[in-house]
Design a protein around this motif. Structure first.
Motif, PDB file in Angstrom:
ATOM      1  N   SER A 161       0.862  -1.183   0.000  1.00  0.00           N
ATOM      2  CA  SER A 161       0.000   0.000   0.000  1.00  0.00           C
ATOM      3  C   SER A 161       0.895   1.228   0.000  1.00  0.00           C
ATOM      4  O   SER A 161       2.089   1.150   0.315  1.00  0.00           O
ATOM      5  CB  SER A 161      -0.925   0.006   1.215  1.00  0.00           C
ATOM      6  OG  SER A 161      -0.189   0.238   2.406  1.00  0.00           O
ATOM      7  N   ASP A 183      -7.730   1.929   6.966  1.00  0.00           N
ATOM      8  CA  ASP A 183      -7.511   3.064   6.067  1.00  0.00           C
ATOM      9  C   ASP A 183      -7.977   4.377   6.696  1.00  0.00           C
ATOM     10  O   ASP A 183      -8.448   5.281   6.012  1.00  0.00           O
ATOM     11  CB  ASP A 183      -8.202   2.841   4.716  1.00  0.00           C
ATOM     12  CG  ASP A 183      -9.711   2.644   4.844  1.00  0.00           C
ATOM     13  OD1 ASP A 183     -10.264   3.035   5.890  1.00  0.00           O
ATOM     14  OD2 ASP A 183     -10.329   2.102   3.915  1.00  0.00           O
ATOM     15  N   GLU A 185      -9.652  -1.787  -3.551  1.00  0.00           N
ATOM     16  CA  GLU A 185      -9.939  -0.358  -3.609  1.00  0.00           C
ATOM     17  C   GLU A 185     -10.367   0.209  -2.252  1.00  0.00           C
ATOM     18  O   GLU A 185     -11.289  -0.305  -1.621  1.00  0.00           O
ATOM     19  CB  GLU A 185     -11.048  -0.087  -4.633  1.00  0.00           C
ATOM     20  CG  GLU A 185     -10.701  -0.506  -6.068  1.00  0.00           C
ATOM     21  CD  GLU A 185      -9.646   0.380  -6.712  1.00  0.00           C
ATOM     22  OE1 GLU A 185      -9.287   1.425  -6.105  1.00  0.00           O
ATOM     23  OE2 GLU A 185      -9.183   0.029  -7.819  1.00  0.00           O
ATOM     24  N   THR A 186      -9.688   1.263  -1.818  1.00  0.00           N
ATOM     25  CA  THR A 186     -10.091   2.016  -0.628  1.00  0.00           C
ATOM     26  C   THR A 186     -10.026   3.501  -0.969  1.00  0.00           C
ATOM     27  O   THR A 186      -9.233   3.915  -1.822  1.00  0.00           O
ATOM     28  CB  THR A 186      -9.176   1.732   0.581  1.00  0.00           C
ATOM     29  OG1 THR A 186      -7.846   2.188   0.274  1.00  0.00           O
ATOM     30  CG2 THR A 186      -9.146   0.248   0.918  1.00  0.00           C
ATOM     31  N   LYS A 187     -10.849   4.282  -0.279  1.00  0.00           N
ATOM     32  CA  LYS A 187     -10.879   5.721  -0.567  1.00  0.00           C
ATOM     33  C   LYS A 187      -9.626   6.411  -0.039  1.00  0.00           C
ATOM     34  O   LYS A 187      -9.112   7.339  -0.638  1.00  0.00           O
ATOM     35  CB  LYS A 187     -12.126   6.351   0.065  1.00  0.00           C
ATOM     36  CG  LYS A 187     -13.430   5.945  -0.618  1.00  0.00           C
ATOM     37  CD  LYS A 187     -14.615   6.600   0.069  1.00  0.00           C
ATOM     38  CE  LYS A 187     -15.920   6.158  -0.578  1.00  0.00           C
ATOM     39  NZ  LYS A 187     -17.111   6.718   0.115  1.00  0.00           N
ATOM     40  N   ARG A 211      -2.270  -2.920  -3.570  1.00  0.00           N
ATOM     41  CA  ARG A 211      -1.950  -3.590  -4.833  1.00  0.00           C
ATOM     42  C   ARG A 211      -1.353  -4.964  -4.569  1.00  0.00           C
ATOM     43  O   ARG A 211      -0.525  -5.109  -3.678  1.00  0.00           O
ATOM     44  CB  ARG A 211      -0.988  -2.728  -5.667  1.00  0.00           C
ATOM     45  CG  ARG A 211      -1.690  -1.628  -6.437  1.00  0.00           C
ATOM     46  CD  ARG A 211      -0.861  -0.383  -6.609  1.00  0.00           C
ATOM     47  NE  ARG A 211      -0.737   0.362  -5.363  1.00  0.00           N
ATOM     48  CZ  ARG A 211      -1.699   1.169  -4.887  1.00  0.00           C
ATOM     49  NH1 ARG A 211      -2.825   1.323  -5.544  1.00  0.00           N
ATOM     50  NH2 ARG A 211      -1.530   1.813  -3.746  1.00  0.00           N
ATOM     51  N   SER A 265      -1.784   7.398  -1.633  1.00  0.00           N
ATOM     52  CA  SER A 265      -2.914   7.020  -2.481  1.00  0.00           C
ATOM     53  C   SER A 265      -3.612   5.820  -1.860  1.00  0.00           C
ATOM     54  O   SER A 265      -3.012   5.043  -1.126  1.00  0.00           O
ATOM     55  CB  SER A 265      -2.450   6.681  -3.900  1.00  0.00           C
ATOM     56  OG  SER A 265      -1.585   5.567  -3.899  1.00  0.00           O
ATOM     57  N   GLY A 266      -4.901   5.667  -2.162  1.00  0.00           N
ATOM     58  CA  GLY A 266      -5.679   4.593  -1.590  1.00  0.00           C
ATOM     59  C   GLY A 266      -5.397   3.264  -2.248  1.00  0.00           C
ATOM     60  O   GLY A 266      -4.724   3.170  -3.274  1.00  0.00           O
ATOM     61  N   GLY A 267      -5.923   2.198  -1.647  1.00  0.00           N
ATOM     62  CA  GLY A 267      -5.849   0.871  -2.241  1.00  0.00           C
ATOM     63  C   GLY A 267      -4.664   0.043  -1.801  1.00  0.00           C
ATOM     64  O   GLY A 267      -3.672   0.555  -1.267  1.00  0.00           O
ATOM     65  N   HIS A 322      -4.252  -7.546  -8.957  1.00  0.00           N
ATOM     66  CA  HIS A 322      -5.508  -7.021  -8.428  1.00  0.00           C
ATOM     67  C   HIS A 322      -5.213  -5.813  -7.537  1.00  0.00           C
ATOM     68  O   HIS A 322      -4.117  -5.686  -6.984  1.00  0.00           O
ATOM     69  CB  HIS A 322      -6.246  -8.082  -7.606  1.00  0.00           C
ATOM     70  CG  HIS A 322      -7.689  -7.793  -7.425  1.00  0.00           C
ATOM     71  ND1 HIS A 322      -8.646  -8.129  -8.363  1.00  0.00           N
ATOM     72  CD2 HIS A 322      -8.371  -7.171  -6.413  1.00  0.00           C
ATOM     73  CE1 HIS A 322      -9.833  -7.743  -7.946  1.00  0.00           C
ATOM     74  NE2 HIS A 322      -9.700  -7.166  -6.761  1.00  0.00           N
ATOM     75  N   THR A 323      -6.193  -4.942  -7.407  1.00  0.00           N
ATOM     76  CA  THR A 323      -6.115  -3.819  -6.478  1.00  0.00           C
ATOM     77  C   THR A 323      -7.338  -3.837  -5.581  1.00  0.00           C
ATOM     78  O   THR A 323      -8.476  -3.909  -6.076  1.00  0.00           O
ATOM     79  CB  THR A 323      -6.032  -2.471  -7.227  1.00  0.00           C
ATOM     80  OG1 THR A 323      -4.878  -2.462  -8.059  1.00  0.00           O
ATOM     81  CG2 THR A 323      -5.946  -1.314  -6.237  1.00  0.00           C
ATOM     82  N   TRP A 328     -10.782  -8.608   3.515  1.00  0.00           N
ATOM     83  CA  TRP A 328     -10.860  -9.023   2.120  1.00  0.00           C
ATOM     84  C   TRP A 328     -10.569 -10.514   2.005  1.00  0.00           C
ATOM     85  O   TRP A 328      -9.754 -11.052   2.754  1.00  0.00           O
ATOM     86  CB  TRP A 328      -9.830  -8.252   1.279  1.00  0.00           C
ATOM     87  CG  TRP A 328      -9.828  -6.771   1.489  1.00  0.00           C
ATOM     88  CD1 TRP A 328      -9.239  -6.089   2.512  1.00  0.00           C
ATOM     89  CD2 TRP A 328     -10.440  -5.784   0.651  1.00  0.00           C
ATOM     90  NE1 TRP A 328      -9.434  -4.730   2.362  1.00  0.00           N
ATOM     91  CE2 TRP A 328     -10.177  -4.514   1.225  1.00  0.00           C
ATOM     92  CE3 TRP A 328     -11.184  -5.841  -0.542  1.00  0.00           C
ATOM     93  CZ2 TRP A 328     -10.623  -3.329   0.663  1.00  0.00           C
ATOM     94  CZ3 TRP A 328     -11.626  -4.661  -1.102  1.00  0.00           C
ATOM     95  CH2 TRP A 328     -11.360  -3.416  -0.501  1.00  0.00           C
TER      96      TRP A 328
END
Length: 337
Positions: free
Chosen positions: A164, A207, A186-188, A172, A168-170, A183-184, A214
């Motif tokens: 992470s 986050d 996704e988080t805000k 990877r 930036s969010g997410g 895959h990513t 997940w």
């Protein structure tokens, strides 16, 4: 609020600056161990059960942002603001190797087979070092990480790595063999904590505003819970997977029910924001590291409803916690006399 239990932690002093990362070893023939990273530049190793200090790893010249132990707890690794990641002998405290980087190293992780070390940091590059050939140049997984790397971890028997970013969010996920993102998640907001569960089923992320779980194999979002304050770290109970903890800005560690998100307990004691929380490998306790420079180890207690304590069944045996509380009360009365 009477449902909340009052917990008394083991308080581990020793660091002179904020504690920013914690890591428990798996259970070994010699027990299990806890390593802490601090801005004071000296990672510390402790007995994971008692919190007793075992040793300090000396050699970094800057804040240590991340630390970990290998599967057998024979070696430690640390990532530092002095532009290095170091490997240590966990039995002697000796520095075994130092891997130079071109900027601050923020995260490190041993592979499950203990042969590789994954690092990431301000360079926005994930590197894999071969610990069997430590002088060989590292493999650079990706040169276009979208931001400064904040967390790294291995999963799928070392076939996949996750990372992470601070800006930036997410999260990877990368295929180690191809070096490509598969895959990513996704988080805000930026993910400040990412943990792979002991059984490999879940990835737990924090986050800031929420804790998410997940599916580690199909990458779907299983559960997401909004937090009552800004949280920096979260950890799933490893044995039953029915509880999780979170800690952050308000200095408290909260224990939640995994299935419902209900708050089970609040642990108070730190005097600064909580930067890291981790469950012990057996789930019987959990540790927290704070801006106040201490590590605290809390016992995982099943909540006892108030009704059960004050209810009609007067002949039920007192819990171990009640016995201890009673003895402490007797002690205080005796001291007053």
């Amino acid at each position: 609020m009477d449902k909340k239990k009052v917990a008394v932690p083991l308080v581990c002093h020793g660091h002179s600056r904020p504690v920013v990362d914690l890591f428990y070893s798996p259970i070994t023939p010699d027990g299990f161990f806890l390593i802490s990273a601090s801005k004071d530049s000296t990672p510390m190793l402790r007995n994971g059960e008692t919190g007793d200090w075992i040793g300090t790893f000396e050699g970094h010249k800057g804040a240590v942002w991340s630390c970990c132990l290998d599967t057998n707890a024979l070696r430690a690794a640390s990532a530092s603001a002095d532009f290095t990641a170091k490997i240590w002998d966990a039995l002697t405290g000796d520095e075994l190797h130092s891997f130079d980087h071109k900027h601050i190293v923020r995260a490190c992780s041993f592979s499950e087979d203990t042969h590789l070390l994954l690092t990431g940091g301000f360079e926005k590059i994930l590197r894999i070092f071969d610990l069997i050939r430590p002088d060989a140049p590292p493999r650079e997984v990706e040169k276009s990480s979208p931001g400064s790397v904040r967390t790294v971890a291995w999963l799928h028997s070392d076939q996949t790595i996750l990372s992470s970013c601070s800006d930036s969010g997410g999260v990877r996920l990368w295929d180690v063999r191809s070096g490509k993102i598969v895959h990513t998640l996704e988080t805000k907001s930026s993910v400040t904590s990412a943990e792979v569960s002991k059984d490999g089923r879940y990835i737990t992320t924090a986050d800031g505003s929420s804790v998410k779980f997940w599916d580690a194999n199909h990458f779907g979002l299983v559960k997401s819970y909004d937090m009552p304050c800004t949280v920096e770290s979260a950890s799933l109970e490893p044995k039953f997977g029915n509880k999780f903890i979170a800690g952050g800005e308000d200095m408290w560690i909260r224990l939640f029910d995994f299935n419902t998100g209900e708050e089970i307990a609040i642990c108070k004691g730190h005097h600064g924001p909580v930067h890291s929380v981790r469950f012990s490998p057996g789930g019987e306790s959990y540790a927290s590291g704070s801006e106040d420079g201490t590590v605290r180890i809390w016992q995982t207690q099943p909540p006892t409803p108030t009704a059960a304590l004050n209810g009609p069944n007067k002949h039920s045996s007192p819990s171990p916690l009640e016995v201890v509380a009673s003895k402490l009360e007797d002690l205080h009365v005796a001291n007053k006399d």
